[in-house]
Design an enzyme around this catalytic site. Structure first.
Site, PDB file in Angstrom:
ATOM      1  CB  CYS A  37      -0.384   2.396   7.524  1.00 37.79           C
ATOM      2  SG  CYS A  37       1.342   1.995   7.169  1.00 37.79           S
ATOM      3  CB  CYS A  52      -0.914  -0.007   1.216  1.00 38.18           C
ATOM      4  SG  CYS A  52      -1.742   1.551   1.530  1.00 38.18           S
ATOM      5  CE1 TYR A  72      -2.440  -2.613  -2.083  1.00 39.33           C
ATOM      6  CE2 TYR A  72      -3.749  -4.539  -2.630  1.00 39.33           C
ATOM      7  CZ  TYR A  72      -3.668  -3.217  -2.249  1.00 39.33           C
ATOM      8  OH  TYR A  72      -4.825  -2.501  -2.037  1.00 39.33           O
ATOM      9  CB  CYS A 103      18.743  -5.102   4.576  1.00 37.75           C
ATOM     10  SG  CYS A 103      19.566  -5.080   2.969  1.00 37.75           S
ATOM     11  CE1 TYR A 161      -5.819   2.540  -4.883  1.00 38.14           C
ATOM     12  CE2 TYR A 161      -8.154   3.024  -4.586  1.00 38.14           C
ATOM     13  CZ  TYR A 161      -6.994   2.421  -4.148  1.00 38.14           C
ATOM     14  OH  TYR A 161      -6.998   1.698  -2.979  1.00 38.14           O
ATOM     15  CG  ASP A 221      -3.318  -4.277   1.709  1.00 36.20           C
ATOM     16  OD1 ASP A 221      -4.509  -4.312   2.057  1.00 36.20           O
ATOM     17  OD2 ASP A 221      -2.521  -3.410   2.117  1.00 36.20           O
ATOM     18  CD  GLU A 281      -1.617   0.774  -4.291  1.00 33.17           C
ATOM     19  OE1 GLU A 281      -1.117   1.204  -3.230  1.00 33.17           O
ATOM     20  OE2 GLU A 281      -2.806   0.425  -4.390  1.00 33.17           O
TER      21      GLU A 281
END
Length: 224
Positions: A203, A55, A138, A212, A86, A133, A98
């Site tokens: 969110c 998102c 996504y 990482c 959208y 999602d 997105e």
């Protein structure tokens, strides 16, 4: 944000919605948080990176909160439809994901460090979804703007894969591809800096908790 509950599948260019030759809206002139212009051309000392990590509302906030980022804007990339809406992207009929366009100062925020933010802010092993999602929009992606960025992004992916494998995660599904052949289409004005305008808004962004190794400064030598 919403997603269509069906088995995600990318359309071929021939199957994709046709779109339109011109945008249907004007972008806001400035970032609501950073105050800088949304659209280019940008100052010559800045660099650009495009990231898809679920998102884009929450993803954009992560990047505008990162020191060294000059501006951000959200949009659609990696598909075949021109100037998609959208609703078209969410239908799965455009092939886009997105993304957040991140304009940054490499003297303050090296690209390697920006990649570290990207990898650690989502789960890049989930394919056509991010958390709850679900949909092709996504999927995880890093679209690069120079051969040097492409090489660094690929190296960071490989290094992060080793860390994820050690933590029992699967294979990274992130597309790491040049942006030159994958136009960025800005999203509608109400999506830009959405969580600044709607602080309690949705969110769905969340990382794996695995660090990482790319972009981490080496400790100073203790040799005499």
């Amino acid at each position: 944000m919403f997603s269509y509950r069906r088995t995600p599948e990318l359309p071929t260019p021939e199957q994709a919605l046709k779109g339109r030759p011109t945008p249907q809206f004007d972008l806001p002139s400035r970032h609501t948080v950073l105050g800088n212009p949304l659209a280019g051309p940008y100052p010559a000392h800045l660099e650009v990176a495009d990231f898809g990590l679920g998102c884009f509302w929450g993803a954009e906030r992560i990047f505008w909160q990162t020191p060294g980022v000059w501006t951000t804007l959200v949009g659609y990339q990696g598909g075949s439809t021109q100037n998609p809406s959208y609703e078209e992207v969410c239908s799965g009929g455009t092939g886009h994901t997105e993304v957040v366009r991140v304009v940054f100062d490499p003297a303050v925020l090296p690209y390697e460090s920006l990649l570290k933010v990207f990898w650690e802010s989502h789960d890049p092993t989930q394919g056509f979804r991010q958390g709850n999602d679900v949909g092709t929009q996504y999927r995880s992606a890093a679209y690069t703007h120079s051969p040097a960025h492409q090489a660094v992004a690929e190296a960071s992916r490989d290094a992060y894969q080793q860390e994820l494998t050690a933590s029992r995660y699967g294979a990274i599904t992130t597309a790491v591809l040049p942006a030159a052949d994958r136009p960025f289409w800005p999203a509608e004005p109400y999506h830009q800096q959405y969580l600044d305008k709607n602080p309690a808004g949705y969110c769905g962004i969340g990382g794996t908790g695995v660090s990482c190794p790319i972009g981490v400064a080496k400790p100073p030598s203790t040799d005499a």
